[in-house]
Design a protein around this motif. Structure first.
Motif, PDB file in Angstrom:
ATOM      1  N   ARG A  25       0.817  -1.209   0.000  1.00  0.00           N
ATOM      2  CA  ARG A  25       0.000   0.000   0.000  1.00  0.00           C
ATOM      3  C   ARG A  25       0.851   1.260   0.000  1.00  0.00           C
ATOM      4  NH1 ARG A  25      -4.079  -0.629   4.768  1.00  0.00           N
ATOM      5  NH2 ARG A  25      -2.308  -1.718   5.699  1.00  0.00           N
ATOM      6  N   SER A  26       2.007   1.195   0.646  1.00  0.00           N
ATOM      7  CA  SER A  26       2.917   2.348   0.620  1.00  0.00           C
ATOM      8  C   SER A  26       3.437   2.598  -0.792  1.00  0.00           C
ATOM      9  CB  SER A  26       4.097   2.116   1.582  1.00  0.00           C
ATOM     10  OG  SER A  26       3.650   2.067   2.919  1.00  0.00           O
ATOM     11  N   GLN A  79      -0.517  11.973  -5.026  1.00  0.00           N
ATOM     12  CA  GLN A  79      -1.825  12.061  -4.391  1.00  0.00           C
ATOM     13  C   GLN A  79      -2.894  11.348  -5.217  1.00  0.00           C
ATOM     14  OE1 GLN A  79      -2.919  16.044  -3.384  1.00  0.00           O
ATOM     15  NE2 GLN A  79      -4.967  15.486  -2.653  1.00  0.00           N
ATOM     16  N   LEU A  80      -3.785  10.643  -4.513  1.00  0.00           N
ATOM     17  CA  LEU A  80      -4.858   9.925  -5.191  1.00  0.00           C
ATOM     18  C   LEU A  80      -5.898  10.904  -5.740  1.00  0.00           C
ATOM     19  CD1 LEU A  80      -5.407   7.023  -2.641  1.00  0.00           C
ATOM     20  CD2 LEU A  80      -4.360   6.838  -4.901  1.00  0.00           C
ATOM     21  N   THR A 121       1.214   8.145 -15.581  1.00  0.00           N
ATOM     22  CA  THR A 121       2.342   9.023 -15.259  1.00  0.00           C
ATOM     23  C   THR A 121       3.084   8.535 -14.011  1.00  0.00           C
ATOM     24  OG1 THR A 121       0.891  10.469 -13.971  1.00  0.00           O
ATOM     25  CG2 THR A 121       1.220  11.029 -16.299  1.00  0.00           C
ATOM     26  N   TRP A 122       2.898   7.286 -13.650  1.00  0.00           N
ATOM     27  CA  TRP A 122       3.503   6.754 -12.436  1.00  0.00           C
ATOM     28  C   TRP A 122       4.993   6.500 -12.622  1.00  0.00           C
ATOM     29  CZ3 TRP A 122      -0.717   2.446 -12.430  1.00  0.00           C
ATOM     30  CH2 TRP A 122      -1.954   3.019 -12.147  1.00  0.00           C
ATOM     31  N   ASP A 123       5.710   6.482 -11.498  1.00  0.00           N
ATOM     32  CA  ASP A 123       7.116   6.124 -11.510  1.00  0.00           C
ATOM     33  C   ASP A 123       7.247   4.646 -11.911  1.00  0.00           C
ATOM     34  OD1 ASP A 123       9.545   4.826  -9.950  1.00  0.00           O
ATOM     35  OD2 ASP A 123      10.015   6.968 -10.143  1.00  0.00           O
ATOM     36  N   ALA A 124       8.007   4.386 -12.957  1.00  0.00           N
ATOM     37  CA  ALA A 124       8.076   3.031 -13.520  1.00  0.00           C
ATOM     38  C   ALA A 124       8.680   2.025 -12.545  1.00  0.00           C
ATOM     39  CB  ALA A 124       8.884   3.048 -14.816  1.00  0.00           C
ATOM     40  N   ILE A 127      -8.228   3.544 -11.223  1.00  0.00           N
ATOM     41  CA  ILE A 127      -7.872   2.169 -10.862  1.00  0.00           C
ATOM     42  C   ILE A 127      -6.994   2.161  -9.607  1.00  0.00           C
ATOM     43  CG2 ILE A 127      -6.467   0.179 -11.552  1.00  0.00           C
ATOM     44  CD1 ILE A 127      -7.545   0.457 -14.330  1.00  0.00           C
ATOM     45  N   ARG A 128      -6.038   3.076  -9.543  1.00  0.00           N
ATOM     46  CA  ARG A 128      -5.148   3.134  -8.379  1.00  0.00           C
ATOM     47  C   ARG A 128      -5.947   3.474  -7.112  1.00  0.00           C
ATOM     48  NH1 ARG A 128      -1.012   6.769  -6.020  1.00  0.00           N
ATOM     49  NH2 ARG A 128      -1.896   8.495  -7.205  1.00  0.00           N
ATOM     50  N   LYS A 129      -6.881   4.401  -7.240  1.00  0.00           N
ATOM     51  CA  LYS A 129      -7.717   4.771  -6.102  1.00  0.00           C
ATOM     52  C   LYS A 129      -8.550   3.582  -5.621  1.00  0.00           C
ATOM     53  CE  LYS A 129     -11.612   7.793  -4.905  1.00  0.00           C
ATOM     54  NZ  LYS A 129     -12.532   8.840  -5.412  1.00  0.00           N
TER      55      LYS A 129
END
Length: 217
Positions: A56-57, A65-66, A115-118, A192-194
């Motif tokens: 989760r971290s 931020q979500l 746009t997430w960190d790969a 989806i992440r949320k």
């Protein structure tokens, strides 16, 4: 010579007795695992909290931020409420299926449009896979997934992959159950992440509930 044979006989008898005792305890352990509760024999449950927190971290930091945007698919609170009334093995199957279905959301080419960190995203997915591998050691592979849970994730995937950023169509298409669903925009990935976080939080509560009912775990 007689003493030597007598000693060898005694040693043989002792070895046979030890083997019988070991086999008896092994059978007893298998009986307890099968007849009492799968959770009693599920070592994965003891380590779930640490791995869940790490997962989760990673989910939180890999994309910042979500989103505050509402999800178009209702969260299945009723499924989580009902599973608490089920037997422990069914609850473990529910956790296994949930983890697998969450992972399936992320397994297609359009992930590159987020746009997430790969690197953090890769670590998150590997952490999810470790959780799935762990719970797989606790449940029968012959147990079919809950159809209500499967239908929910199908709706989630279809709806979110039609969610575009300022457009009625997404950036690409994926095949879901034989149908072509378009989407994969950054906006849909953030939804989806949320929703993933909401599910992981609920699964954490479910594991805590299982452990509260099986104090030896």
């Amino acid at each position: 010579m007689l003493d030597t044979n007598h000693s060898a006989t005694i040693v043989t008898i002792i070895i046979i007795i030890i083997i019988i005792i070991m086999l008896t305890w092994t059978k007893l352990l298998f009986f307890l695992c099968g007849a009492l509760s799968p959770a009693l024999c599920c070592d994965w449950l003891r380590h779930y909290g640490h791995l869940s927190n790490a997962t989760r971290s990673l989910l939180n930091v890999m994309g910042g931020q979500l989103t505050e945007e509402a999800c178009p698919v209702y969260f299945p609170n009723k499924l989580y409420s009902n599973i608490r009334k089920a037997e422990v093995e069914s609850q473990l199957v529910f956790i296994r299926d949930s983890l697998k279905l969450i992972l399936d959301l992320y397994h297609h080419d359009n992930l590159s449009s987020s746009t997430w960190d790969a690197d953090l995203t890769e670590h998150f997915l590997k952490s999810m896979e470790r959780q799935l591998d762990g719970v797989n050691t606790c449940v029968s592979t012959h147990r079919a997934p809950d159809r209500g849970l499967w239908r929910y994730y199908r709706r989630l995937r279809r709806t979110l992959h039609r969610t575009g950023s300022g457009s009625s169509h997404g950036t690409d298409c994926v095949s879901v159950g034989g149908a072509s669903d378009c989407g994969g925009s950054n906006a849909s990935w953030e939804l989806i992440r949320k929703e993933t976080k909401r599910h992981l939080d609920q699964l954490e509560l479910l594991v805590a509930f299982i452990r509260s009912r099986t104090p030896l775990v």
